[in-house]
Design a protein around this motif. Structure first.
Motif, short mmCIF file in Angstrom:
data_model
loop_
_atom_site.label_atom_id
_atom_site.label_comp_id
_atom_site.label_asym_id
_atom_site.label_seq_id
_atom_site.Cartn_x
_atom_site.Cartn_y
_atom_site.Cartn_z
N CYS A 1 0.82 -1.22 0.00
CA CYS A 1 0.00 0.00 0.00
C CYS A 1 0.85 1.28 0.00
O CYS A 1 0.31 2.37 -0.05
CB CYS A 1 -0.96 0.01 1.19
N HIS A 2 2.17 1.13 0.11
CA HIS A 2 3.13 2.25 0.03
C HIS A 2 3.08 3.20 1.23
O HIS A 2 3.52 4.33 1.13
CB HIS A 2 2.97 3.02 -1.28
N LYS A 3 2.57 2.73 2.36
CA LYS A 3 2.60 3.53 3.60
C LYS A 3 4.06 3.64 4.05
O LYS A 3 4.83 2.70 3.92
CB LYS A 3 1.79 2.83 4.69
N ILE A 4 4.44 4.81 4.58
CA ILE A 4 5.80 5.05 5.05
C ILE A 4 5.74 5.46 6.52
O ILE A 4 4.94 6.30 6.90
CB ILE A 4 6.48 6.15 4.22
N LEU A 5 6.62 4.85 7.35
CA LEU A 5 6.74 5.19 8.76
C LEU A 5 8.22 5.37 9.11
O LEU A 5 9.09 4.80 8.44
CB LEU A 5 6.18 4.08 9.64
N HIS A 6 8.49 6.13 10.15
CA HIS A 6 9.86 6.32 10.62
C HIS A 6 10.08 5.45 11.85
O HIS A 6 9.22 5.40 12.74
CB HIS A 6 10.11 7.79 10.98
N VAL A 7 11.22 4.74 11.91
CA VAL A 7 11.55 3.90 13.06
C VAL A 7 12.92 4.29 13.59
O VAL A 7 13.78 4.74 12.85
CB VAL A 7 11.52 2.39 12.73
N GLU A 8 13.09 4.10 14.89
CA GLU A 8 14.37 4.34 15.55
C GLU A 8 15.13 3.02 15.66
O GLU A 8 14.53 1.94 15.58
CB GLU A 8 14.14 4.92 16.96
N GLU A 9 16.43 3.08 15.87
CA GLU A 9 17.25 1.89 16.03
C GLU A 9 16.71 1.04 17.18
O GLU A 9 16.41 1.55 18.26
CB GLU A 9 18.69 2.28 16.33
N GLY A 10 16.54 -0.26 16.95
CA GLY A 10 16.03 -1.18 17.97
C GLY A 10 14.52 -1.26 18.08
O GLY A 10 13.99 -2.13 18.75
N GLN A 11 13.81 -0.36 17.42
CA GLN A 11 12.35 -0.35 17.46
C GLN A 11 11.80 -1.49 16.58
O GLN A 11 12.39 -1.84 15.56
CB GLN A 11 11.83 0.98 16.95
N VAL A 12 10.68 -2.07 16.99
CA VAL A 12 10.05 -3.14 16.21
C VAL A 12 9.54 -2.56 14.89
O VAL A 12 8.87 -1.53 14.88
CB VAL A 12 8.89 -3.78 17.00
N ILE A 13 9.86 -3.24 13.79
CA ILE A 13 9.35 -2.83 12.49
C ILE A 13 7.94 -3.42 12.37
O ILE A 13 7.77 -4.64 12.45
CB ILE A 13 10.25 -3.32 11.34
#
Length: 49
Positions: free
Chosen positions: A24-36
């Motif tokens: 669906c091409h949704k984009i999210l920002h994650v930090e190091e160690g955060q669950v994808i």
């Protein structure tokens, strides 16, 4: 990096960055160690810079 829990595999971000859903091409920002997170039934993928 993958860890197994009772619900299946949990994938954690190896570095800070953006992840996207190839369906669906949704984009999210994650930090190091955060669950994808999962989206559309699949684990979101790291975007290449």
């Amino acid at each position: 990096m993958e860890l197994k829990n009772s619900a299946g595999f949990v994938v954690r971000a190896e570095k800070e960055g953006d992840v996207y859903c190839p369906i669906c091409h949704k984009i999210l920002h994650v930090e190091e160690g955060q669950v994808i997170p999962r989206c559309c039934g699949k684990v979101m993928e790291m975007m290449e810079k």
